[in-house]
Motif scaffolding. Structure first.
Motif, short mmCIF file in Angstrom:
data_model
loop_
_atom_site.label_atom_id
_atom_site.label_comp_id
_atom_site.label_asym_id
_atom_site.label_seq_id
_atom_site.Cartn_x
_atom_site.Cartn_y
_atom_site.Cartn_z
N ASN A 63 0.83 -1.21 0.00
CA ASN A 63 0.00 0.00 0.00
C ASN A 63 0.86 1.26 0.00
O ASN A 63 0.63 2.19 -0.77
CB ASN A 63 -0.93 0.02 1.22
N THR A 121 2.74 1.49 -3.52
CA THR A 121 1.95 1.93 -4.66
C THR A 121 1.50 3.38 -4.50
O THR A 121 1.49 4.13 -5.47
CB THR A 121 0.70 1.04 -4.89
N ALA A 133 2.42 6.21 -7.12
CA ALA A 133 1.34 6.96 -7.77
C ALA A 133 1.53 8.46 -7.60
O ALA A 133 1.02 9.25 -8.37
CB ALA A 133 -0.02 6.53 -7.20
N LEU A 137 3.39 0.60 -11.91
CA LEU A 137 3.73 1.97 -11.53
C LEU A 137 5.24 2.16 -11.43
O LEU A 137 5.71 3.22 -11.06
CB LEU A 137 3.07 2.32 -10.19
N CYS A 159 -8.08 2.23 -0.13
CA CYS A 159 -6.71 2.73 -0.23
C CYS A 159 -5.80 1.56 -0.62
O CYS A 159 -5.94 0.49 -0.06
CB CYS A 159 -6.28 3.29 1.12
N PRO A 160 -4.86 1.72 -1.54
CA PRO A 160 -4.47 2.95 -2.24
C PRO A 160 -5.13 3.13 -3.61
O PRO A 160 -4.69 3.93 -4.40
CB PRO A 160 -2.97 2.75 -2.42
N MET A 161 -6.20 2.36 -3.89
CA MET A 161 -6.75 2.36 -5.24
C MET A 161 -7.23 3.73 -5.76
O MET A 161 -6.98 4.05 -6.92
CB MET A 161 -7.88 1.32 -5.35
N ILE A 183 -6.04 6.61 -5.28
CA ILE A 183 -4.86 7.38 -5.69
C ILE A 183 -4.24 6.76 -6.95
O ILE A 183 -3.84 7.48 -7.88
CB ILE A 183 -3.81 7.36 -4.55
N VAL A 184 -4.18 5.44 -6.97
CA VAL A 184 -3.58 4.76 -8.13
C VAL A 184 -4.41 5.05 -9.39
O VAL A 184 -3.88 5.37 -10.45
CB VAL A 184 -3.48 3.24 -7.88
N LYS A 242 -3.89 8.67 -10.48
CA LYS A 242 -2.58 8.82 -11.14
C LYS A 242 -2.66 8.34 -12.59
O LYS A 242 -2.18 9.01 -13.50
CB LYS A 242 -1.54 8.01 -10.35
N LYS A 243 -3.28 7.16 -12.80
CA LYS A 243 -3.35 6.62 -14.15
C LYS A 243 -4.19 7.52 -15.05
O LYS A 243 -3.87 7.74 -16.20
CB LYS A 243 -3.90 5.20 -14.13
#
Lengths: 129, 185
Positions: A20, A23, A27, A83, B14-16, B18-19, B22-23
């Motif tokens: 966590n 990533t 990000a 990432l 979390c952390p999806m 944010i990920v 970002k994408k």
């Protein structure tokens, strides 16, 4: 932001802490490297990482993980890879445990203590799990 | 709320969020606005922190039932460093003192930025629509143009003065504005 992480434990909770943070940092455009050593190698072991043990007495959290729709460890590993998080497996521990690079997920590198230290010497954040 | 792109991270922890953010932001052009849908309450703090470390601009969050809608404007490369060229400027305090004089203020930020807080009475004409909507602005008056930091409004001021408008750029603009603010949907 440069982040250096040591993963030295092999449970499911340890894996979530490591991946966590890794990533999230990646990000946010961070440069991230994780050094996997001792039980930490389980976190990227092709078979072991699918079924990491929960700490004794916390098995009932499994339901909570599912309910909260928390991603699985293999999913988090893939995401970290996407990432650009760099995985380094500890050569010495691999030798002790009789493991080779092929036992681990694709895209890892192998190195020793000096590899990690060289990377971490100018890191902004260093974490050990 | 107008956004150029929406990414759905609802139901994810979390952390999806944010990920996913970002994408998605990688697909946008500088200046465009991203809408992120999330149900993770931690995303309110995380999105703001993420924006701060990446240099993108967090505009605000709207709550729609259980769904949080976060708005982020993608930064241009080197956004803060551009040189200002339009020579007629006024500072924020100067503009604040003129608010009672029934002046014309054009806000050239994106609609989502405008919605989360603008000067009362300011007209929203996003930078990208300025050429097409210039005739909405009367030629017979002074025109004050404002954005977040004075860069986009500098470009707008140059365009308008080429067409014969009497334009004054507000510097720095909304990022430091401490006068009255109005919000809209």
């Amino acid at each position: 932001m440069k982040v250096a992480i040591i993963a030295a434990n092999g449970g499911a909770f340890d894996a979530y802490k490591v991946f966590n943070i890794a990533t999230a940092a990646a990000a946010a455009d961070g440069e991230v490297e994780i050094f996997f050593t001792f039980e930490g190698l389980n976190l990227i072991h092709k078979e072991a990482y699918k079924q990491l043990p929960m700490p004794e007495g916390t098995e009932h959290f499994q339901e909570g993980f599912e309910k909260a729709n928390v991603p699985s460890i293999p999913e988090l590993v893939e995401m970290a890879n996407d990432l650009g998080v760099k995985f380094v497996a500890c050569q010495m521990t691999m030798d002790v445990m009789g493991l080779t690079k092929e036992d681990f997920v694709d895209g890892i590198e192998v190195g020793g203590a000096a590899t990690f230290l060289n990377y971490a010497k100018d890191a902004d954040i260093t974490l050990t799990f | 709320m107008k956004a150029d792109f929406t990414v759905d991270a609802s139901g994810l922890t979390c952390p999806m969020p944010i990920v996913k953010t970002k994408k998605a932001i990688n697909e946008l052009e500088g200046g465009q606005v991203l809408e992120v849908l999330a149900t993770d309450k931690g995303s309110i703090a995380d999105i703001q922190a993420w924006a701060e470390s990446t240099g993108h601009q967090y505009l605000g969050t709207k709550e729609d039932g259980d769904v949080l809608k976060h708005y982020i404007r993608k930064a241009f490369e080197g956004e803060e460093k551009e040189e200002k060229k339009h020579d007629k400027t006024i500072d924020n305090d100067g503009l604040k003192n003129k608010l009672d004089d029934n002046i014309t203020i054009i806000d050239v930020r994106e609609p989502a930025e405008y919605a989360f807080g603008h000067i009362p009475g300011a007209i929203s004409i996003p930078m990208g629509e300025l050429e097409d909507r210039m005739d909405e602005i009367g030629q017979d008056q002074e025109v004050y143009v404002v954005c977040r930091t004075g860069n986009r409004s500098d470009m707008a001021a140059q365009k308008l003065s080429e067409k014969g408008y009497n334009v004054i750029n507000v510097v720095p603009g909304m990022s430091q504005w401490d006068g009255p603010v109005e919000k809209s949907e």
